[in-house]
Design an enzyme around this catalytic site. Structure first.
Site, PDB file in Angstrom:
ATOM      1  N   ARG A  80       0.853  -1.182   0.000  1.00  0.00           N
ATOM      2  CA  ARG A  80       0.000   0.000   0.000  1.00  0.00           C
ATOM      3  C   ARG A  80       0.895   1.240   0.000  1.00  0.00           C
ATOM      4  O   ARG A  80       1.898   1.305   0.715  1.00  0.00           O
ATOM      5  CB  ARG A  80      -0.923   0.026   1.227  1.00  0.00           C
ATOM      6  CG  ARG A  80      -2.081  -0.961   1.157  1.00  0.00           C
ATOM      7  CD  ARG A  80      -3.091  -0.562   0.090  1.00  0.00           C
ATOM      8  NE  ARG A  80      -4.281  -1.400   0.069  1.00  0.00           N
ATOM      9  CZ  ARG A  80      -4.425  -2.483  -0.684  1.00  0.00           C
ATOM     10  NH1 ARG A  80      -3.420  -2.882  -1.475  1.00  0.00           N
ATOM     11  NH2 ARG A  80      -5.552  -3.173  -0.666  1.00  0.00           N
ATOM     12  N   HIS A  87      -0.291  -0.416  -9.890  1.00  0.00           N
ATOM     13  CA  HIS A  87      -0.994  -1.276  -8.933  1.00  0.00           C
ATOM     14  C   HIS A  87      -1.426  -2.584  -9.597  1.00  0.00           C
ATOM     15  O   HIS A  87      -2.602  -2.970  -9.565  1.00  0.00           O
ATOM     16  CB  HIS A  87      -2.205  -0.556  -8.344  1.00  0.00           C
ATOM     17  CG  HIS A  87      -2.613  -1.111  -7.000  1.00  0.00           C
ATOM     18  ND1 HIS A  87      -3.107  -0.345  -5.989  1.00  0.00           N
ATOM     19  CD2 HIS A  87      -2.602  -2.391  -6.516  1.00  0.00           C
ATOM     20  CE1 HIS A  87      -3.391  -1.091  -4.937  1.00  0.00           C
ATOM     21  NE2 HIS A  87      -3.087  -2.359  -5.235  1.00  0.00           N
TER      22      HIS A  87
END
Length: 302
Positions: free
Chosen positions: A217, A265
């Site tokens: 993250r 991502h």
């Protein structure tokens, strides 16, 4: 058992045939109904509170659940499970290997040399010369550790509960892992304890010239501190798949920094072909009143 498919960003047509095939006793619907007992989700928004009065289980299609836990409409009394998709675990292992090998074999430096038409052979290192530090030693970290150890890397994992396994050392001492690692791979969940964990102080404790791969993250790393560590050559390179703001804004310095590799991502995506049978098996456990796998500890945040 009636199951609501409310997975934001996922196409029901890719999932529902596979789910129905793997769990024929389930009835899958796309809109909230009063007799729904389980919901399949990814991220907010979720169905309004009170729309599912018989809800007794929530299954995420993703492994990260930080955004779900912050959602006000997620009932506090209903169990939530992460998706331990074997395909995602395999994909993350491949991405970890890709980052580590790119740095270990100096591919990032050769790409820069090629852009300058510069012929510059570099010294070769063996895998045994490198220590890979893993932040996070759950299912993702353990799979990556086995693959790295199989290639001959020294692997050191930071974990709350140190344990011994073949080719892998583990430690509860973060400073030790930071100081010993040639390349640090972050696979941690985002929780109050990990937000901002990788800051200027953490980077200063790392080996000069070490590298970072953040595949977890974006908020775990303090971005301006990371840029400073790269500019000051405290770190030699950063592989970044996650960011504090996504999509990464076009003006962000990460895009053009010579010591940063950006990916959008995509380190490990849930694959319906492998995830649907796993999710269906978990739903079947709930239908039999058995404990589902991958349950989230809300106090810990994962």
């Amino acid at each position: 058992m009636k199951i609501l498919f409310a997975a934001q960003g996922e196409e029901p047509a890719r999932w529902l045939p596979l789910l129905a095939q793997s769990f024929p006793d389930g009835e899958f619907v796309l809109a909230p109904q009063a007799d729904v007992e389980a919901a399949i989700v990814t991220r907010p928004p979720l169905p309004p509170a009170g729309a599912l009065p018989r809800l007794r289980f929530v299954q995420s299609l993703w492994m990260g659940v930080d955004r779900l836990l912050a959602e006000a409409t997620l009932p506090a009394h209903v169990p939530l499970a992460r998706c331990l998709d074997p395909g995602m675990i395999a994909a993350m292992t491949e991405t970890v290997l890709a980052c580590v090998l790119d740095w270990h074999r100096d591919r990032h430096r050769y790409r820069r040399a090629q852009a300058e038409a510069r012929w510059q052979p570099l010294a070769q290192h063996l895998a045994a010369d490198r220590t890979v530090g893993l932040l996070g030693y759950g299912v993702l970290g353990q799979a990556a550790a086995r693959a790295l150890a199989g290639l001959g890397f020294e692997v050191l994992a930071w974990t709350r509960k140190p344990s011994a396994s073949a080719g892998v050392a583990s430690s509860a001492d973060l400073e030790h892992v930071l100081a010993a690692s040639d390349i640090l791979v972050c696979l941690l969940p985002l929780t109050p304890a990990t937000r901002g964990l990788l800051d200027r102080q953490a980077f200063a404790r790392m080996k000069k010239g070490a590298a970072l791969a953040n595949l977890a993250r974006g908020e775990i790393a303090v971005e301006h501190d990371l840029l400073a560590a790269l500019d000051e050559r405290v770190l030699s390179h950063a592989y970044l798949d996650v960011f504090a703001e996504e999509p990464l804004p076009p003006a962000h310095p990460f895009w053009r920094h010579p010591a940063v590799t950006v990916t959008p991502h995509v380190a490990a995506l849930t694959d319906p072909r492998t995830a649907a049978p796993w999710v269906a098996a978990n739903l079947a456990r709930v239908a039999r009143c058995e404990r589902p796998l991958g349950l989230v500890d809300r106090a810990r945040g994962y």
